[in-house]
Design a protein around this motif. Structure first.
Motif, PDB file in Angstrom:
ATOM      1  N   GLU A 641      53.249  54.234  28.105  1.00 33.77           N
ATOM      2  CA  GLU A 641      53.045  54.726  29.353  1.00 33.77           C
ATOM      3  C   GLU A 641      52.105  54.230  30.102  1.00 33.77           C
ATOM      4  O   GLU A 641      51.996  54.106  31.403  1.00 33.77           O
ATOM      5  N   ALA A 642      51.524  53.361  29.551  1.00 36.24           N
ATOM      6  CA  ALA A 642      50.131  52.584  30.311  1.00 36.24           C
ATOM      7  C   ALA A 642      50.765  51.351  31.110  1.00 36.24           C
ATOM      8  O   ALA A 642      49.976  50.914  31.968  1.00 36.24           O
ATOM      9  N   LYS A 643      51.882  50.921  30.831  1.00 40.55           N
ATOM     10  CA  LYS A 643      52.458  49.865  31.307  1.00 40.55           C
ATOM     11  C   LYS A 643      51.795  48.445  31.540  1.00 40.55           C
ATOM     12  O   LYS A 643      51.767  47.863  32.540  1.00 40.55           O
ATOM     13  N   GLY A 644      50.986  48.245  30.539  1.00 39.13           N
ATOM     14  CA  GLY A 644      50.140  47.113  30.120  1.00 39.13           C
ATOM     15  C   GLY A 644      48.808  47.083  30.730  1.00 39.13           C
ATOM     16  O   GLY A 644      48.166  46.345  30.839  1.00 39.13           O
ATOM     17  N   LEU A 645      48.396  48.368  31.386  1.00 39.35           N
ATOM     18  CA  LEU A 645      47.171  48.699  31.843  1.00 39.35           C
ATOM     19  C   LEU A 645      46.232  48.612  30.800  1.00 39.35           C
ATOM     20  O   LEU A 645      44.960  48.145  30.962  1.00 39.35           O
ATOM     21  N   PHE A 646      46.462  49.347  29.908  1.00 42.02           N
ATOM     22  CA  PHE A 646      45.544  49.191  28.523  1.00 42.02           C
ATOM     23  C   PHE A 646      46.320  49.452  27.299  1.00 42.02           C
ATOM     24  O   PHE A 646      47.481  49.912  27.520  1.00 42.02           O
ATOM     25  N   ASP A 647      45.708  49.262  26.218  1.00 43.90           N
ATOM     26  CA  ASP A 647      46.429  48.991  24.779  1.00 43.90           C
ATOM     27  C   ASP A 647      45.882  50.574  24.207  1.00 43.90           C
ATOM     28  O   ASP A 647      45.002  50.972  24.524  1.00 43.90           O
ATOM     29  N   ALA A 648      46.619  50.815  23.074  1.00 44.37           N
ATOM     30  CA  ALA A 648      46.306  51.905  22.231  1.00 44.37           C
ATOM     31  C   ALA A 648      46.608  51.541  20.667  1.00 44.37           C
ATOM     32  O   ALA A 648      47.574  51.040  20.413  1.00 44.37           O
ATOM     33  N   ARG A 649      45.432  51.970  19.958  1.00 46.78           N
ATOM     34  CA  ARG A 649      45.577  51.692  18.483  1.00 46.78           C
ATOM     35  C   ARG A 649      45.205  52.975  17.918  1.00 46.78           C
ATOM     36  O   ARG A 649      44.724  54.085  18.537  1.00 46.78           O
TER      37      ARG A 649
END
Length: 766
Positions: A641-649
């Motif tokens: 859902e971030a579409k490349g704006l930020f990453d999730a780990r």
């Protein structure tokens, strides 16, 4: 203090107020200019893990005079500041109250001199609101259990002392360690309890501690010599910097060292911890304390009016309190007056009520009874007390066991330890514990007795009740202390319900809650939960650094807790998490989408303003959305859902939350509650015995072949209120019958049905 600044400013912004940070304490108010800065939301990020105070603190001589306070008043009126929240000790809080008392006269003088307009004088200058928060490592303020910074300081002291003990054991040395505290011995006493120190010197209670010795030198050396003869390889003495002797003369570490070397010939070293006690990363509890008190301070400002006294925000257990500021300061100063009059009993009484209880518990669990103690029980009332650990390991289990064993021994009872819980009792893995068996247990994590989840229950897959009843009789148990989590609670519940069939269970039984999940009903806190919180906060601090270094990255951190969201909620508040997901609130796509939109707005705003992107964490309880929204699945959804704006780990903390050295708070709580458990077991058993003695019933239990030489008084306690859970509820230690607590428990979800006190903190986190 930084967590407090953050909470005050952000809560003020949320309530449409304008917060200013005053740099360098009252000096900043006097100087004005760039020393008083308006702060916004972004100015306060990243300060939670920092020690000290980012806005600075300094002693200000000009503020002690009226001209200095006049200058401060001018700067405040010109900036439109009409409320002051002060974080400091009694001197800082007294100065704030003086400023409020003089405020009207100061504003009037400024108006006459033309330095402020009449509109300013009748507007923002018409009233000054003062709210005090106590920031002091000494914990020397009256009318509050704990002050901001004291718990962190205790952490630093215990870290140092744990290391010193290792050195002392290796070299068979004596160490005399000086800790801070001025005229308050709280740090010294709690550190002595938390590390199992051999002796402690306090300002409020000069030695000798007992009437058996003529002076402190003889008392201390007798204790150390006896410990050495019993096999102790170390000696650790803690001296509060304000310690005195009976004649009010300062008692210094060098004098203690001299006495030990001269009388005992021990190689002795002196260590002064100094300002290491003031620094370092704040503990989880201090972050929680500062945050909830800071939020309450903003509410107090908005509630205040000209007729109300300036309040001081304090804490009584987990309840935030508001008391008259100057009354607290006056009571605090009275302690020193009592000491100067040699009225040491009154000085002890003026401290937090638990201070004296903690002191008494420390004395009784440190002084081996080489002579009959005044509170030792007659032979007709001496009990065989079983102790076992049930459930998963939790910090504080060993500390509680050590204190219980030593108190029981000092009072003439026989403590019996079961290895690996109730299964060990049935298997005959039972040992009579002595003084040295539990030596050094205070600082150890895990369970030295051993623990498992096997519990007695009328079901085939659990421990058979009849076999357990036979084991109770075989070992002659007359009281039982169960230390553990939810399995410990259900074990005591099942024993209580089986009493009609098995009279062997008709003895006093008490459950001391110990679980990282903090899900045992009947108490606000369980042993081990604070240790787990510190592990979570430390991990989140490191994860946020990693996330910040990688810039646009959000970590989903999974924490334990079962169906109880305590760890996720308190961990999120103390770690500065964006939000936390807990079973009590549930989780759905709408909530996830709202949080994603929030994160996107934050990162877009940071990019637009040229602000370095912040590393962020979201805490997820292991059970929330377990079938659909796993930790990995949440990260995938957020990443997509971030579409490349930020990453999730992701980061799954797992069993590191259960291990490690117990926190000082868990150690001290363990000692406090263990003492209360022993007192309760004695009281209930003695009431049963007195009924029989008054009824001329001299029967004793029939001795088994295993313990023929032991003749024991017959304890018979069939009533439901003789099987209970000890807990901390609000400001009180409570004893709740397990049968009544079961009525407010969801046994399937393994937690209380009542709304927990901490749930409202979810809103504060957001």
């Amino acid at each position: 203090m930084n967590a407090c600044v953050r909470a005050v400013a952000r809560c003020a912004l949320a309530r449409c107020c304008i917060p200013y940070a005053v740099l360098e304490g009252y000096q900043g108010l006097v100087d004005g200019g760039d020393k008083v800065k308006r702060v916004g939301w972004e100015d306060l990020r990243g300060i939670m893990p920092l020690g000290g105070t980012v806005i600075g603190s300094a002693r200000c001589l000009p503020f002690r005079s009226r001209p200095g306070r006049l200058a401060a008043c001018l700067n405040m009126v010109k900036l439109g500041i009409d409320a002051l929240i002060v974080v400091g000790g009694d001197g800082s809080l007294t100065g704030a109250d003086i400023l409020r008392a003089e405020w009207a006269g100061l504003v009037e003088e400024l108006a006459k001199e033309g330095k402020v307009t009449q509109e300013e004088a009748t507007g923002v200058g018409a009233e000054l609101k003062i709210v005090g928060l106590v920031g002091s490592i000494d914990n020397d303020m009256a009318m509050t259990d704990i002050t901001i910074g004291a718990n962190t300081s205790l952490h630093r002291i215990c870290e140092a002392l744990d290391s010193i003990v290792s050195t002392a054991l290796s070299h068979q040395r004596a160490f005399v360690v000086e800790v801070m505290g001025r005229h308050c011995g709280w740090l010294a006493l709690m550190a002595a309890i938390a590390v199992g120190a051999d002796w402690v010197f306090l300002p409020e209670r000069p030695p000798p501690m007992t009437s058996r010795y003529p002076d402190w030198e003889s008392e201390m050396c007798a204790l150390l010599q006896r410990n050495k003869e019993m096999g102790n390889r170390k000696a650790l003495i803690i001296v509060c910097e304000g310690a005195i002797d009976q004649s009010l003369q300062p008692l210094k570490p060098e004098k203690v060292k001299e006495v030990i070397e001269k009388r005992l010939g021990l190689d002795t070293r002196v260590t002064t911890l100094g300002h290491i006690q003031r620094g370092g990363t704040p503990s989880a509890y201090d972050r929680f304390l500062a945050t909830v008190q800071g939020a309450r301070a903003v509410d107090a400002v908005l509630e205040a009016n000209p007729t109300t006294m300036s309040p001081m925000i304090g804490m009584s257990e987990n309840q935030v309190t508001s008391v008259p500021l100057m009354e607290a300061v006056k009571t605090t100063k009275e302690v020193a007056n009592c000491v100067s009059r040699k009225d040491f009993a009154a000085a002890m009484d003026l401290r937090d009520p638990e201070f004296k209880h903690a002191y008494d518990a420390y004395i009784e669990s440190t002084l081996l009874a080489d002579a009959p103690l005044s509170n030792s029980v007659p032979a007709t009332h001496r009990l065989r007390v079983g102790i076992c650990h049930v459930g998963a390991p939790a910090g504080g289990m060993n500390a509680a066991t050590r204190s219980a064993v030593r108190l029981l021994l000092n009072r003439g009872h026989t403590p019996l330890g079961f290895s690996n819980g109730f299964q060990g009792l049935v298997d005959g893995d039972v040992k009579t514990l002595n003084w040295q068996d539990v030596n050094g247990w205070t600082t150890r994590g895990g369970s030295e007795l051993g623990t498992n989840r096997v519990q007695p229950a009328p079901l085939p897959e659990f421990l058979e009740l009849g076999l357990l009843a036979y084991s109770f009789q075989k070992w002659g148990l007359q009281a039982l202390l169960v230390i553990g989590g939810f399995e410990g609670f259900t074990s005591v519940l099942n024993l209580s319900r089986a009493r009609a069939l098995y009279p062997a269970f008709c003895i006093p039984i008490i459950h001391l809650p110990a679980t990282v999940s903090n899900n045992v009903p009947g108490t606000d806190y369980s042993l081990g939960s604070d240790t787990a919180l510190n592990a979570i906060v430390e991990a989140c601090d490191r994860i946020k650094l990693s996330a910040a270094a990688s810039r646009k990255r959000v970590f989903i951190v999974e924490v334990q807790g079962g169906e109880c969201g305590y760890l996720a909620t308190l961990g999120g508040l103390a770690a500065g998490a964006t939000t936390s997901y807990i079973p009590e609130e549930g989780l759905n796509l709408a909530r996830i989408q709202t949080d994603i939109q929030h994160l996107k707005r934050r990162y877009i705003e940071e990019d637009q303003r040229g602000i370095a992107n912040e590393g962020r964490v979201i805490l997820r309880n292991e059970a929330v959305g377990a079938k659909t929204y796993t930790t990995e699945q949440l990260a995938n959804i957020i990443r997509d859902e971030a579409k490349g704006l930020f990453d999730a780990r992701t980061a799954v903390l797992g069993h590191l939350q259960q291990g490690g050295v117990p926190s000082p708070l868990d150690r001290c709580r363990a000692v406090r509650l263990a003492v209360n458990c022993v007192d309760w077991l004695e009281r209930v058993a003695f009431e049963s015995l007195e009924k029989k003695l008054n009824g001329s019933n001299t029967d004793v239990n029939r001795d088994s072949d295993d313990i023929k030489s032991t003749r024991r008084p017959n304890v018979y306690c069939p009533d439901s209120d003789t099987a209970c859970v000890i807990g901390i509820r609000g400001a009180q230690v409570t004893y709740s019958p397990v049968e009544s607590v079961a009525g407010e428990t969801n046994l399937t979800k393994r937690k209380a049905t009542m709304r927990p006190w901490w749930l409202e903190l979810q809103g504060l986190t957001r």
